[in-house]
Design a protein around this motif. Structure first.
Motif, short mmCIF file in Angstrom:
data_model
loop_
_atom_site.label_atom_id
_atom_site.label_comp_id
_atom_site.label_asym_id
_atom_site.label_seq_id
_atom_site.Cartn_x
_atom_site.Cartn_y
_atom_site.Cartn_z
N GLY A 163 0.65 -0.21 -8.47
CA GLY A 163 1.76 0.63 -7.99
C GLY A 163 1.48 1.12 -6.58
N VAL A 164 0.22 1.35 -6.29
CA VAL A 164 -0.18 1.80 -4.95
C VAL A 164 -0.32 0.59 -4.02
CG1 VAL A 164 -1.98 3.04 -3.64
CG2 VAL A 164 -1.36 3.79 -5.96
N GLY A 165 -0.76 -0.53 -4.59
CA GLY A 165 -0.99 -1.73 -3.77
C GLY A 165 0.12 -2.76 -3.93
N HIS A 166 1.33 -2.30 -4.15
CA HIS A 166 2.44 -3.24 -4.34
C HIS A 166 2.64 -4.11 -3.10
CE1 HIS A 166 6.50 -4.78 -5.05
NE2 HIS A 166 6.25 -4.55 -6.33
N SER A 167 3.05 -5.37 -3.35
CA SER A 167 3.18 -6.31 -2.23
C SER A 167 4.22 -5.85 -1.19
CB SER A 167 3.55 -7.70 -2.73
OG SER A 167 4.74 -7.67 -3.46
N LEU A 168 5.23 -5.11 -1.63
CA LEU A 168 6.20 -4.60 -0.65
C LEU A 168 5.51 -3.72 0.39
CD1 LEU A 168 9.23 -4.19 0.21
CD2 LEU A 168 9.21 -2.16 -1.23
N LEU A 169 4.53 -2.94 -0.07
CA LEU A 169 3.79 -2.06 0.84
C LEU A 169 2.77 -2.86 1.64
CD1 LEU A 169 3.18 0.85 -1.69
CD2 LEU A 169 4.92 0.75 0.09
#
Lengths: 280, 320
Positions: A29-35
């Motif tokens: 959730g913290v390392g989501h690909s969108l981010l």
């Protein structure tokens, strides 16, 4: 002897919190690909207009999660951290603007007309995030709620927002437009530090630690779902804007999606204050 | 210089080939770079990136994806040429060179003024279909004035006979080669597609289209016992992805007494590393653990029926 035991428990609590912090930093959730792809993918104001339309309801509801949890806090000690964070949320360190107002300023910079902030169809995962957090903060044990709004938010947001700010800079936003995001890098670092001190007192037993961890992970699971929802929206909305006349794969999906204005009207929250005695 | 006829831009996922992509310094190696380009350059995903990059190492560190796509493009150009349609076919990728934006710039430099877009993904979701369209739009924006204009997007083909027939042919080829009777009671057919988070499957027709492709393939094969399964799910995700997973279906088939499973990745158009590793290696390993023989049929690649079907759709779009 007693002080040695207390010291050992405190140490153990700090070890738990350190390990939880690491777990949160590695959560998808913290390392989501969108981010993570803010660094490599092209990002535009239009992308952040879409992101903002979906993220705003989360920002606008966070204070209420905290207030509901405050009502259920078992002691003044438990209320203290929540109250300190709430004071910031109400605008203490942002020139009197509450966080939702600061966010609206960002939305306007991203191209959302003032007054229309709550009129965008929301992805089901946005609605899911909000409902899940109301459920956690009103129906789960207090420490699960604390885990969700505490570590689940305060220890993840600085990392996530750093990625967002990378994208904002790439998209050409000025420093003034990014006030909301920059403010969270500082304030949430403070909130996170205050939180750690508060949590030490609450995570002395394995059961309490498990509840705090469970709350954090429930929140982050909802967060991962949320980012997938935002990616879903961004991919199709940008296509519609750039290639008018070409039907995206998600054509028609918005027809049944509520706006934030709809959601607010239909949201019922029940708080069982009797549960406080169970915690004590 | 101006090109009078429209060109065709094939947009595909892409795979790592030798040669640094120059996105990261220092270069962590092509496969690592490719995977981190997909999952994001993010310390939180370091372990998952290393895990997936290792799959590429098992096959030499690279992927044949782009070579397969180029062959499909050549076959399509030849098929169109045989029909008197001189359509230049360009290939651009989402995750590797040549990136779509680079190809659009090259098309502009070559004088292409109009283009048709062919999305090389048989089933529609926001993270394939929409994302590919998006990068075409971005390429056009980046190329600026004089960039080729999109005159149409080739319609999706998940239920077209040329596609489902090509898949059925590949499965028949593999079955014949291995002496398997697909309709025997102890044999089953496993048809796979890439898993997506459930939240994405609810806003697009992705799963419905996959089910329809699978049903049409099974009908053309005479009605074997078949199931759809999803592969290549991100192992570190906390959210539900489309189900069932390949491993679950293999286990269920083993419980049901099947001794042979023939697998085909109907959601993929070529044998990329996900097909070779996730289905070919891990699927086979899982089947072996259950005492079941597993045979993987190759992807459609440049099957003549598939290429003819694509040519039909391109020609129809150009005729409008």
């Amino acid at each position: 002897m007693v002080s040695a035991v207390v010291c050992q428990e405190t140490q153990s609590a700090r070890d738990f919190l350190r390990s939880l912090r690491e777990e949160i930093q590695c959560h998808p959730g913290v390392g989501h690909s969108l981010l993570g792809r803010m660094l490599t993918d092209p990002r535009t104001r239009h992308d952040f207009k879409i992101l903002a339309s979906q993220h705003y309801p989360l920002v606008a509801n966070f204070t209420t999660y905290m207030e509901l949890l405050l009502l259920r806090a078992p002691s003044s000690e438990a209320k203290r951290w929540l109250a300190k964070v709430l004071v910031d949320e109400y605008g203490e360190r942002s020139h009197g603007d509450d966080h939702a107002a600061s966010y609206r300023a960002f939305m306007h910079a991203a191209g959302i007309a003032p007054g229309s902030e709550a009129s965008y169809p929301l992805h089901p995962e946005v609605v899911g995030f909000i409902r899940e957090h109301y459920r956690i903060c009103t129906q789960e044990p207090f420490l699960v709620g604390l885990g969700a709004v505490g570590p689940g938010h305060e220890w993840s947001i600085p990392t996530m927002f750093e990625h967002v700010m990378t994208g904002l800079r790439k998209a050409g936003f000025a420093a003034d437009d990014m006030t909301y995001w920059a403010m969270h890098l500082d304030q949430d670092a403070d909130h996170g530090a205050w939180l750690e001190e508060a949590l030490v007192a609450f995570c002395e037993t394995p059961e309490a630690r498990e509840q705090i961890r469970r709350g954090a992970l429930l929140s982050l699971k909802a967060r991962e779902q949320f980012w997938w929802g935002v990616l879903d929206k961004i991919s199709s909305e940008r296509t519609k804007a750039m290639l008018p006349g070409v039907a995206p794969a998600t054509a028609g999906a918005e027809d049944t999606q509520p706006t934030y204005a709809d959601l607010r009207q239909g949201l019922e929250i029940r708080v069982d204050l009797g549960a406080v005695s169970d915690i004590l | 210089m101006s090109c009078p006829t429209p060109a065709l831009l094939m947009v595909a996922f892409g795979g790592p080939t030798p040669g640094c992509c120059e996105r990261f310094t220092p270069c962590p190696g092509e496969a690592h770079c490719f995977v981190s380009g997909i999952l994001g350059h993010n310390p939180a995903r370091r372990q998952r990136i290393a895990e997936v990059a290792a799959h590429y190492q098992e096959f030499g560190g690279y992927s044949e994806f782009n070579a397969y796509t180029r062959k499909q493009a050549e076959a399509l150009a030849a098929e169109l040429g045989s029909r008197g349609l001189d359509v230049p076919v360009w290939c651009g990728y989402h995750h590797w060179r040549p990136y779509v934006r680079e190809v659009v710039a090259d098309m502009k430099a070559a004088g292409v003024r109009e283009m048709l877009v062919l999305i090389m993904a048989p089933h529609q979701s926001s993270v394939s279909w929409d994302l590919y369209l998006r990068i075409v739009g971005e390429g056009i924006e980046q190329a600026g004035a004089g960039a080729p204009r999109v005159i149409g997007v080739v319609e999706p083909w998940w239920n077209e006979a040329g596609f489902t027939g090509a898949i059925a042919d590949r499965i028949t080829e593999a079955s014949c080669r291995e002496g398997i009777d697909l309709c025997a009671p102890d044999t089953a057919l496993l048809l796979t597609a890439h898993a997506v988070p459930e939240s994405l499957s609810r806003t697009a027709p992705y799963c419905k289209q996959i089910e329809e492709t699978a049903a049409l393939v099974a009908t053309q094969l005479g009605g074997p016992d078949y199931r759809v399964a999803y592969q290549s799910q991100s192992g570190d995700s906390a959210v539900p992805w489309t189900q069932p997973m390949v491993e679950d279906v293999i286990a269920a088939y083993a419980d049901a007494g099947k001794s042979t499973i023939v697998g085909n990745a109907i959601g993929f158009l070529c044998d990329n590393i996900e097909v070779l590793y996730d289905l070919g290696v891990e699927g086979r390993r899982c089947a072996a653990e259950h005492g079941v023989r597993f045979v993987r049929a190759e992807s459609v690649h440049s099957h003549p029926a598939f290429i003819r079907m694509l040519a039909d759709r391109v020609a129809a779009k150009l005729a409008r």
